[in-house]
Design a protein around this motif. Structure first.
Motif, PDB file in Angstrom:
ATOM      1  N   ILE A   1       0.882  -1.206  -0.045  1.00  0.00           N
ATOM      2  CA  ILE A   1       0.020   0.152  -0.100  1.00  0.00           C
ATOM      3  C   ILE A   1       0.867   1.336  -0.055  1.00  0.00           C
ATOM      4  O   ILE A   1       1.994   1.326   0.679  1.00  0.00           O
ATOM      5  N   SER A   2       0.625   2.179  -0.980  1.00  0.00           N
ATOM      6  CA  SER A   2       1.378   3.424  -0.906  1.00  0.00           C
ATOM      7  C   SER A   2       1.406   4.262   0.180  1.00  0.00           C
ATOM      8  O   SER A   2       0.157   4.684   0.880  1.00  0.00           O
ATOM      9  N   ILE A   3       2.491   4.447   1.195  1.00  0.00           N
ATOM     10  CA  ILE A   3       2.269   5.469   2.028  1.00  0.00           C
ATOM     11  C   ILE A   3       1.819   6.861   1.945  1.00  0.00           C
ATOM     12  O   ILE A   3       1.018   7.274   2.564  1.00  0.00           O
ATOM     13  N   VAL A   4       2.377   7.390   0.600  1.00  0.00           N
ATOM     14  CA  VAL A   4       1.739   8.560   0.320  1.00  0.00           C
ATOM     15  C   VAL A   4       0.414   8.739   0.166  1.00  0.00           C
ATOM     16  O   VAL A   4      -0.389   9.684   0.618  1.00  0.00           O
ATOM     17  N   ASP A   5      -0.173   7.896  -0.456  1.00  0.00           N
ATOM     18  CA  ASP A   5      -1.517   7.737  -0.752  1.00  0.00           C
ATOM     19  C   ASP A   5      -2.395   7.664   0.640  1.00  0.00           C
ATOM     20  O   ASP A   5      -3.428   8.053   0.565  1.00  0.00           O
ATOM     21  N   TYR A   6      -2.000   6.860   1.334  1.00  0.00           N
ATOM     22  CA  TYR A   6      -2.593   6.299   2.787  1.00  0.00           C
ATOM     23  C   TYR A   6      -2.505   7.778   3.488  1.00  0.00           C
ATOM     24  O   TYR A   6      -3.732   8.048   3.970  1.00  0.00           O
ATOM     25  N   LEU A   7      -1.391   8.685   3.706  1.00  0.00           N
ATOM     26  CA  LEU A   7      -1.394   9.533   4.451  1.00  0.00           C
ATOM     27  C   LEU A   7      -2.343  10.718   3.662  1.00  0.00           C
ATOM     28  O   LEU A   7      -3.127  11.516   4.288  1.00  0.00           O
ATOM     29  N   ALA A   8      -2.496  10.565   2.584  1.00  0.00           N
ATOM     30  CA  ALA A   8      -3.533  11.674   1.715  1.00  0.00           C
ATOM     31  C   ALA A   8      -4.865  11.347   2.262  1.00  0.00           C
ATOM     32  O   ALA A   8      -5.630  12.121   2.591  1.00  0.00           O
ATOM     33  N   GLN A   9      -5.319  10.206   2.469  1.00  0.00           N
ATOM     34  CA  GLN A   9      -6.571   9.492   2.680  1.00  0.00           C
ATOM     35  C   GLN A   9      -6.960   9.977   4.005  1.00  0.00           C
ATOM     36  O   GLN A   9      -7.993  10.133   4.471  1.00  0.00           O
ATOM     37  N   CYS A  10      -5.815  10.012   4.623  1.00  0.00           N
ATOM     38  CA  CYS A  10      -5.895  10.398   6.275  1.00  0.00           C
ATOM     39  C   CYS A  10      -5.916  11.930   6.610  1.00  0.00           C
ATOM     40  O   CYS A  10      -5.983  12.503   7.627  1.00  0.00           O
ATOM     41  N   GLY A  11      -5.845  12.752   5.335  1.00  0.00           N
ATOM     42  CA  GLY A  11      -5.689  14.050   5.519  1.00  0.00           C
ATOM     43  C   GLY A  11      -4.282  14.816   5.606  1.00  0.00           C
ATOM     44  O   GLY A  11      -4.241  15.896   5.890  1.00  0.00           O
ATOM     45  N   PHE A  12      -3.184  14.005   5.343  1.00  0.00           N
ATOM     46  CA  PHE A  12      -2.082  14.478   5.454  1.00  0.00           C
ATOM     47  C   PHE A  12      -1.282  14.880   4.241  1.00  0.00           C
ATOM     48  O   PHE A  12      -1.244  14.192   3.438  1.00  0.00           O
ATOM     49  N   ARG A  13      -1.084  16.280   3.949  1.00  0.00           N
ATOM     50  CA  ARG A  13      -0.367  16.682   2.731  1.00  0.00           C
ATOM     51  C   ARG A  13       1.176  16.823   3.053  1.00  0.00           C
ATOM     52  O   ARG A  13       1.762  17.409   4.020  1.00  0.00           O
ATOM     53  N   PRO A  14       2.074  16.635   1.980  1.00  0.00           N
ATOM     54  CA  PRO A  14       3.431  16.863   2.245  1.00  0.00           C
ATOM     55  C   PRO A  14       3.657  18.280   2.318  1.00  0.00           C
ATOM     56  O   PRO A  14       3.072  19.069   1.451  1.00  0.00           O
ATOM     57  N   GLN A  15       4.842  18.873   3.217  1.00  0.00           N
ATOM     58  CA  GLN A  15       4.937  20.373   3.129  1.00  0.00           C
ATOM     59  C   GLN A  15       5.939  20.759   2.022  1.00  0.00           C
ATOM     60  O   GLN A  15       5.730  21.926   1.295  1.00  0.00           O
ATOM     61  N   TYR A  16       6.549  19.512   1.449  1.00  0.00           N
ATOM     62  CA  TYR A  16       7.503  20.011   0.238  1.00  0.00           C
ATOM     63  C   TYR A  16       7.905  18.567  -0.338  1.00  0.00           C
ATOM     64  O   TYR A  16       7.898  17.690   0.310  1.00  0.00           O
ATOM     65  N   ILE A  17       8.100  18.519  -1.632  1.00  0.00           N
ATOM     66  CA  ILE A  17       8.632  17.452  -2.291  1.00  0.00           C
ATOM     67  C   ILE A  17      10.073  17.716  -2.915  1.00  0.00           C
ATOM     68  O   ILE A  17      10.176  18.361  -3.690  1.00  0.00           O
ATOM     69  N   LYS A  18      10.855  16.752  -2.850  1.00  0.00           N
ATOM     70  CA  LYS A  18      12.075  16.855  -3.441  1.00  0.00           C
ATOM     71  C   LYS A  18      12.657  15.411  -3.897  1.00  0.00           C
ATOM     72  O   LYS A  18      12.993  14.494  -3.202  1.00  0.00           O
ATOM     73  N   GLY A  19      12.431  15.345  -5.140  1.00  0.00           N
ATOM     74  CA  GLY A  19      12.986  13.979  -5.827  1.00  0.00           C
ATOM     75  C   GLY A  19      11.686  12.933  -5.619  1.00  0.00           C
ATOM     76  O   GLY A  19      10.564  13.159  -5.496  1.00  0.00           O
ATOM     77  N   VAL A  20      12.241  11.898  -5.077  1.00  0.00           N
ATOM     78  CA  VAL A  20      11.484  10.747  -4.441  1.00  0.00           C
ATOM     79  C   VAL A  20      11.153  11.059  -3.087  1.00  0.00           C
ATOM     80  O   VAL A  20      10.312  10.099  -2.475  1.00  0.00           O
ATOM     81  N   ASN A  21      11.659  12.119  -2.484  1.00  0.00           N
ATOM     82  CA  ASN A  21      11.210  12.234  -0.919  1.00  0.00           C
ATOM     83  C   ASN A  21      10.156  13.177  -0.840  1.00  0.00           C
ATOM     84  O   ASN A  21      10.244  14.273  -1.260  1.00  0.00           O
ATOM     85  N   HIS A  22       9.056  12.822  -0.092  1.00  0.00           N
ATOM     86  CA  HIS A  22       8.015  13.637   0.517  1.00  0.00           C
ATOM     87  C   HIS A  22       8.249  13.956   1.999  1.00  0.00           C
ATOM     88  O   HIS A  22       8.453  13.123   2.580  1.00  0.00           O
ATOM     89  N   TRP A  23       8.205  15.437   2.158  1.00  0.00           N
ATOM     90  CA  TRP A  23       8.433  15.697   3.656  1.00  0.00           C
ATOM     91  C   TRP A  23       7.211  16.338   4.251  1.00  0.00           C
ATOM     92  O   TRP A  23       6.539  17.275   3.583  1.00  0.00           O
ATOM     93  N   TYR A  24       6.953  15.765   5.362  1.00  0.00           N
ATOM     94  CA  TYR A  24       5.732  16.021   6.067  1.00  0.00           C
ATOM     95  C   TYR A  24       5.954  16.654   7.550  1.00  0.00           C
ATOM     96  O   TYR A  24       7.019  16.151   8.017  1.00  0.00           O
ATOM     97  N   LEU A  25       5.022  17.334   8.171  1.00  0.00           N
ATOM     98  CA  LEU A  25       4.784  17.450   9.514  1.00  0.00           C
ATOM     99  C   LEU A  25       4.530  16.020   9.982  1.00  0.00           C
ATOM    100  O   LEU A  25       3.679  15.403   9.398  1.00  0.00           O
ATOM    101  N   SER A  26       5.351  15.481  11.125  1.00  0.00           N
ATOM    102  CA  SER A  26       5.135  13.981  11.402  1.00  0.00           C
ATOM    103  C   SER A  26       3.538  13.812  11.823  1.00  0.00           C
ATOM    104  O   SER A  26       3.015  14.615  12.643  1.00  0.00           O
ATOM    105  N   PRO A  27       3.086  12.886  11.340  1.00  0.00           N
ATOM    106  CA  PRO A  27       1.781  12.174  11.699  1.00  0.00           C
ATOM    107  C   PRO A  27       1.716  11.458  13.000  1.00  0.00           C
ATOM    108  O   PRO A  27       0.431  11.327  13.423  1.00  0.00           O
ATOM    109  N   ILE A  28       2.799  11.311  13.479  1.00  0.00           N
ATOM    110  CA  ILE A  28       2.488  10.374  14.672  1.00  0.00           C
ATOM    111  C   ILE A  28       3.362  11.111  15.971  1.00  0.00           C
ATOM    112  O   ILE A  28       3.136  10.736  17.002  1.00  0.00           O
ATOM    113  N   ARG A  29       3.453  12.437  15.764  1.00  0.00           N
ATOM    114  CA  ARG A  29       3.823  13.460  16.856  1.00  0.00           C
ATOM    115  C   ARG A  29       3.694  14.758  16.667  1.00  0.00           C
ATOM    116  O   ARG A  29       3.327  15.134  15.431  1.00  0.00           O
TER     117      ARG A  29
END
Length: 285
Positions: A9-37
């Motif tokens: 399951i795509s982590i990025v897609d799952y986080l999007a379904q949970c309402g989390f969006r990346p703060q910025y994207i650099k190449g293959v890396n998506h950076w988020y405010l941590s969803p677990i803290r």
């Protein structure tokens, strides 16, 4: 659903379904405010090529299952059962909050023109900021807030929104974003707000060389990292408080080529507070 299927399951897609969006994207890396803290700077990375995550704030990471059991505070068996039922919502456990919407100020920009209103000029004088420096980088903005008209000094961000300041108001119009002034220099000077940016130019001259990055909010520190990584040197002129100190430490840990340039106004809340005292001692106010 078994573990092998869950790991696909795509982590990025799952986080999007949970309402989390990346703060910025650099190449293959998506950076988020941590969803677990709780955190103010994006230090949670998802590598889409590996479909793996790593939270730099706690030094932990893993695959989709590792994330799922942390998000929902559950066992692997409970997670697989929920996924098998087709429910990927956060209703399983409510520890994680969906991204909160920014407060709606109902600000509507009517017009932006040359900075010349005497009340606004007086406000600049009270902040010890050189008028011609402010005029070069700011606009006089007429806007409505809840159907009432106001006039303010406006500093434009990269997305077309404005930071709005006068003696009574400190607001932002949508969209909120940082402001990067790229002049092709090797060194980028970084500020929390535009009054500190104007204060440095007042001190050093409005033709001071360099690139300038105004965060407009500490929440954009994560987004600023991509810019800072591309410059040979960076100087940080942040406030002297706990929030800024935390972000300063994070930036210096992440970007090796940064310098804390706030030492010369040590003992003052921020660069503008230092400027005002300097002007007063010279009889400038």
């Amino acid at each position: 659903m078994n573990c092998d299927e869950a790991r696909q399951i795509s982590i990025v897609d799952y986080l999007a379904q949970c309402g989390f969006r990346p703060q910025y994207i650099k190449g293959v890396n998506h950076w988020y405010l941590s969803p677990i803290r709780e955190e103010n700077t994006a230090s949670f990375k998802v590598n889409t090529q590996l479909n793996a995550w790593f939270d730099h704030g706690i030094g932990a990471g893993g695959n989709f299952i590792d994330l799922g059991i942390r998000l929902h505070q559950c066992t692997v068996e409970q997670l697989l059962s929920r996924l098998s039922a087709g429910d990927r919502s956060l209703s399983f456990h409510q520890r994680v909050k969906e991204t909160e919407a920014e407060p709606e100020h109902k600000i509507k920009i009517i017009q932006a023109g040359e900075l010349q209103n005497l009340t606004l000029v007086k406000y600049l004088h009270e902040r010890a900021i050189d008028y011609y420096t402010a005029k070069a980088w700011c606009k006089e903005v007429l806007f409505t807030l809840n159907e009432q008209r106001y006039l303010a000094i406006g500093f434009k961000n990269n997305s077309g929104g404005y930071e709005l300041r006068n003696a009574q108001l400190k607001l932002s119009s949508s969209p909120k974003d940082l402001t990067y002034i790229d002049q092709g220099a090797d060194t980028v000077h970084v500020f929390e707000g535009f009054t500190d940016f104007l204060s440095l130019l007042t001190l050093n001259g409005r033709d001071m060389p360099g690139d300038f990055l105004v965060l407009n909010s500490l929440s954009f520190v994560g987004k600023s990292l991509e810019i800072l990584q591309q410059r040979p040197a960076a100087k940080l002129y942040l406030d002297h408080d706990k929030a800024a100190a935390k972000e300063m430490a994070f930036i210096k840990q992440t970007i090796p080529n940064v310098e804390d340039a706030s030492r010369f106004y040590s003992g003052y809340k921020d660069l503008n507070a230092y400027l005002k005292i300097q002007q007063q001692s010279r009889g400038g106010l």
